[in-house]
Design an enzyme around this catalytic site. Structure first.
Site, PDB file in Angstrom:
ATOM      1  N   ASP A   1     -18.410 -21.332  -9.451  1.00 56.86           N
ATOM      2  CA  ASP A   1     -17.288 -21.843  -9.955  1.00 56.86           C
ATOM      3  C   ASP A   1     -17.834 -22.971 -10.290  1.00 56.86           C
ATOM      4  O   ASP A   1     -18.295 -23.912 -10.491  1.00 56.86           O
ATOM      5  CB  ASP A   1     -15.943 -22.102  -9.011  1.00 56.86           C
ATOM      6  CG  ASP A   1     -15.426 -22.259  -9.134  1.00 56.86           C
ATOM      7  OD1 ASP A   1     -14.992 -22.409 -10.346  1.00 56.86           O
ATOM      8  OD2 ASP A   1     -14.092 -22.843  -8.963  1.00 56.86           O
TER       9      ASP A   1
ATOM     10  N   LYS B   1     -17.240 -27.972 -19.443  1.00 60.38           N
ATOM     11  CA  LYS B   1     -16.744 -27.544 -19.874  1.00 60.38           C
ATOM     12  C   LYS B   1     -15.751 -27.591 -20.945  1.00 60.38           C
ATOM     13  O   LYS B   1     -15.937 -26.011 -21.862  1.00 60.38           O
ATOM     14  CB  LYS B   1     -15.756 -26.979 -18.425  1.00 60.38           C
ATOM     15  CG  LYS B   1     -15.434 -25.309 -18.532  1.00 60.38           C
ATOM     16  CD  LYS B   1     -15.238 -24.822 -16.706  1.00 60.38           C
ATOM     17  CE  LYS B   1     -14.794 -23.648 -16.885  1.00 60.38           C
ATOM     18  NZ  LYS B   1     -14.344 -22.781 -15.695  1.00 60.38           N
TER      19      LYS B   1
ATOM     20  N   GLU C   1     -12.147 -15.946 -13.397  1.00 59.39           N
ATOM     21  CA  GLU C   1     -11.843 -16.600 -12.341  1.00 59.39           C
ATOM     22  C   GLU C   1     -11.164 -16.120 -11.405  1.00 59.39           C
ATOM     23  O   GLU C   1     -10.888 -16.055 -10.348  1.00 59.39           O
ATOM     24  CB  GLU C   1     -11.344 -18.172 -13.094  1.00 59.39           C
ATOM     25  CG  GLU C   1     -13.249 -18.948 -13.559  1.00 59.39           C
ATOM     26  CD  GLU C   1     -12.377 -20.560 -13.940  1.00 59.39           C
ATOM     27  OE1 GLU C   1     -11.082 -20.831 -14.692  1.00 59.39           O
ATOM     28  OE2 GLU C   1     -13.940 -20.671 -14.435  1.00 59.39           O
TER      29      GLU C   1
ATOM     30  N   ASP D   1      -3.381 -21.123 -11.568  1.00 60.31           N
ATOM     31  CA  ASP D   1      -4.326 -22.299 -11.352  1.00 60.31           C
ATOM     32  C   ASP D   1      -4.794 -23.564 -11.398  1.00 60.31           C
ATOM     33  O   ASP D   1      -4.491 -23.653 -13.330  1.00 60.31           O
ATOM     34  CB  ASP D   1      -5.927 -21.302 -11.593  1.00 60.31           C
ATOM     35  CG  ASP D   1      -6.911 -22.137 -11.270  1.00 60.31           C
ATOM     36  OD1 ASP D   1      -7.203 -23.053 -10.671  1.00 60.31           O
ATOM     37  OD2 ASP D   1      -8.101 -21.488 -11.976  1.00 60.31           O
TER      38      ASP D   1
END
Ligand code: AMP
Length: 575
Positions: A9, A70, A147, A169
């Site tokens: 992840d 990211k 994800e 999330d």
């Protein structure tokens, strides 16, 4: 033995790596923790820092640190690190290399393949940049998966029936909600929505603003001092994390800075209720996104089978509460929300490698534990409203605290009851222990008592109540709390009584009938509490408690006496 394909992840704030061993998922420690900050930096001597060490030096040298790379994946530009410029892929590759190295050290063998997760909304360019980062780290990226899909896989390795799953999330800096359709053949993300600039760090920022306000009231304004701000941010994050398990958090920073040559210490308590007010607008925004995602998927609330919580910030109780209110079911969080995406990626890796996978093993409590308090029950005040502290399916060990308040002026005693069960009426749950905390301060109503439940892996439940202002404390330990407390006679009686209430009661015993009457009396007395004067209220509470005590150990004569006393008082109050 099949080849090991690790699952990664690669997160905005943190990254994790996992693999499957003997059918179950294992997280791999990077240094001394399984969560590695997704940060890269340069030390004073120019040495490369990745993960925790980069995070630590961020406090001192934010200018020599790179975080949240990211967000830049798939962009053309470069970022500066020291004297040089690097592409986002290169920086991500440094993070991946660190994870790969940790996995190789842990497994004692070289590794070359990985499944890496990306947000469902990532474009082709962003996915390609992630693959490139893998390649730069000498990892063959055998698959990129979304994800939310990984999270769903972690929870539902075996999914014989098709299910609609909502994955909520909320990480450090990003929020995504996705609706995933999981069936035997395909897993697809039906719709998603989110905000890639919303997360736990915004909650920290709210607390930092609160701290700054507090300091400004004392004539101190450190807003331009980067080192102090970094310390405040860390202290705020720690307080936020504490507030997930406790009703208050104390922020203490020794010698934060100097004013007129004197050291300034920061000491401030935060009440969870105030904190929840601060973050409410953010939670509202996420819930709007939940509605948008559901509309996008063409699904209504009852059509969602499971709600899965992913990302560290979903440990915030307000989030869990609001989702439960919206969906009418408890969101699932038994798999560590920081780790479940990496776990799902590892499961996908094992499936590709041809391994059999049974899932993520977690130790959870099979029951809910809580206590009772006066509260609103069907619109009426009622003394036995159930307040759960530890929810069913919480991973153990677990510790949770809640604040309770005295009802009367000069109230010196509180009777704490500990229950196992789910029913909002505590009397319908199983009482597994109780104690009195006596000698409380003689102060006006509203004296704060913090009650803490701690459950360990062996099923031992420790319950503590503490008067906040003095630290006066009382505790009990309940061995075997996770064993089923049958109380068979009581349950059987209750069933018959329920049938009676339903109009089907030809064969009840006298004691059972009295039991029903006593319960009705207790409820009625509870409704009178609000309108009664202080003294009467005290008497009412005592008599309710006395009657309640006789019920848990049925003795006809004692029930009669207690009922008579309570009836007399109700009669007097109503006349
Ligand atoms: P992630 O990006 O999923 O690793 O999530 C990181 C975010 O979760 C950070 O903002 C953390 O401060 C936050 N977080 C971690 N643990 C907790 C907790 N117990 N309560 C609230 N937020 C938390």
């Amino acid at each position: 033995m099949t080849e090991t394909i690790i699952g990664i992840d690669l997160g905005t704030t943190n990254s994790e790596v996992a693999f499957v061993e003997n059918g179950s998922v294992r997280m791999i420690p990077v240094g001394d923790a399984v969560i590695m900050p997704s940060m890269v930096g340069l030390a004073d001597d120019g040495a490369l820092l990745v993960g925790r060490s980069a995070h630590n030096q961020y406090v001192l040298h934010p200018e020599r640190s790179i975080r949240s790379i990211k967000r830049r994946m798939g962009e053309e530009g470069k970022v500066a690190l020291g004297e040089k410029q690097y592409t986002p892929q290169e920086i991500s590759a440094l993070i991946l290399r660190r994870l790969k190295q940790a996995a190789e050290d842990y497994l004692g063998k070289p590794l070359s393949k990985a499944v890496i997760t990306v947000p469902a909304y990532f474009s082709d360019a962003q996915r390609q940049a992630t693959r490139d980062a893998g390649q730069l780290a000498d990892l063959e990226v055998v698959r990129i998966i979304n994800e939310p899909t990984a999270a769903a896989l972690a929870y539902e390795v075996e999914h014989p029936e098709a299910k609609n799953i909502l994955v909520y999330d909320l990480g450090g800096g990003t929020f995504d909600v996705s609706v995933v359709r999981l069936s035997k053949e395909v897993t697809e993300v039906l719709a998603g929505h989110g905000n890639n600039h919303l997360g736990g760090e915004d909650f920290d920022a709210k607390l930092v603003a609160h701290l700054l306000e507090h300091l400004r009231e004392q004539g101190i304004d450190p807003a331009t001092n980067a080192v102090v701000m970094a310390r405040l941010t860390r202290a705020a994050e720690r307080a936020k994390i504490d507030l997930s398990d406790a009703p208050f958090a104390l922020i203490e920073e020794e010698h934060l800075l100097s004013k007129d040559g004197h050291p300034v210490h920061l000491s401030l308590e935060i009440d969870r209720l105030d904190y929840e007010e601060m973050i409410k607008p953010y939670i509202d925004e996420t819930l709007e996104a939940v509605h948008t995602a559901m509309e996008g998927a063409g699904l209504t609330i009852p059509e969602i089978d499971e709600i899965l919580l992913v990302g560290g910030a979903t440990r915030t109780p307000l989030i869990q509460r609001r989702l439960e209110e919206l969906f009418g079911k408890q969101p699932r969080n038994e798999i560590d929300p920081d780790l479940c995406v990496a776990g799902g990626a590892a499961i996908q890796g094992a499936v590709i490698a041809g391994d059999k996978v049974s899932g993520v093993l977690v130790d959870v409590t099979p029951y809910t534990f809580g206590t009772s308090a006066v509260g609103d029950f069907n619109g009426e005040p009622y003394p036995f409203c159930y307040v759960h502290l530890i929810r069913k399916n919480s991973p153990v060990p677990v510790t949770k605290s809640e604040a309770f308040y005295t009802l009367q002026d000069n109230q010196e005693t509180i009777h704490v009851r500990v229950y196992q069960g789910e029913d909002p009426d505590a009397l319908n749950n199983t009482e597994i222990g109780s104690y009195r905390i006596e000698g409380l301060s003689k102060v006006p109503a509203g004296n704060t008592i913090v009650t803490t439940f701690s459950l360990d892996v062996n099923g031992i439940l420790k319950v503590t109540s503490k008067e906040k202002r003095t630290g006066l404390e009382k505790r009990i330990t309940i061995e075997n709390a996770t064993a089923r407390f049958e109380q068979e006679e009581m349950n059987a009686a209750r069933e018959r009584i329920d049938a009676l209430i339903g109009g089907n009661g030809s064969q009840v015993t006298r004691v059972e009938r009295e039991y029903v009457q006593a319960r009705a009396l207790i409820e009625k007395a509870g409704r009178l509490l609000e309108s009664a004067g202080t003294e009467d209220r005290e008497d009412l509470v005592d008599l309710i408690e006395a009657l309640r005590d006789t019920l848990s150990n049925p003795d006809e004569a004692a029930i009669h006496r207690a009922m008579d006393q309570l009836t007399d008082l109700i009669y007097y109050l109503e006349s």
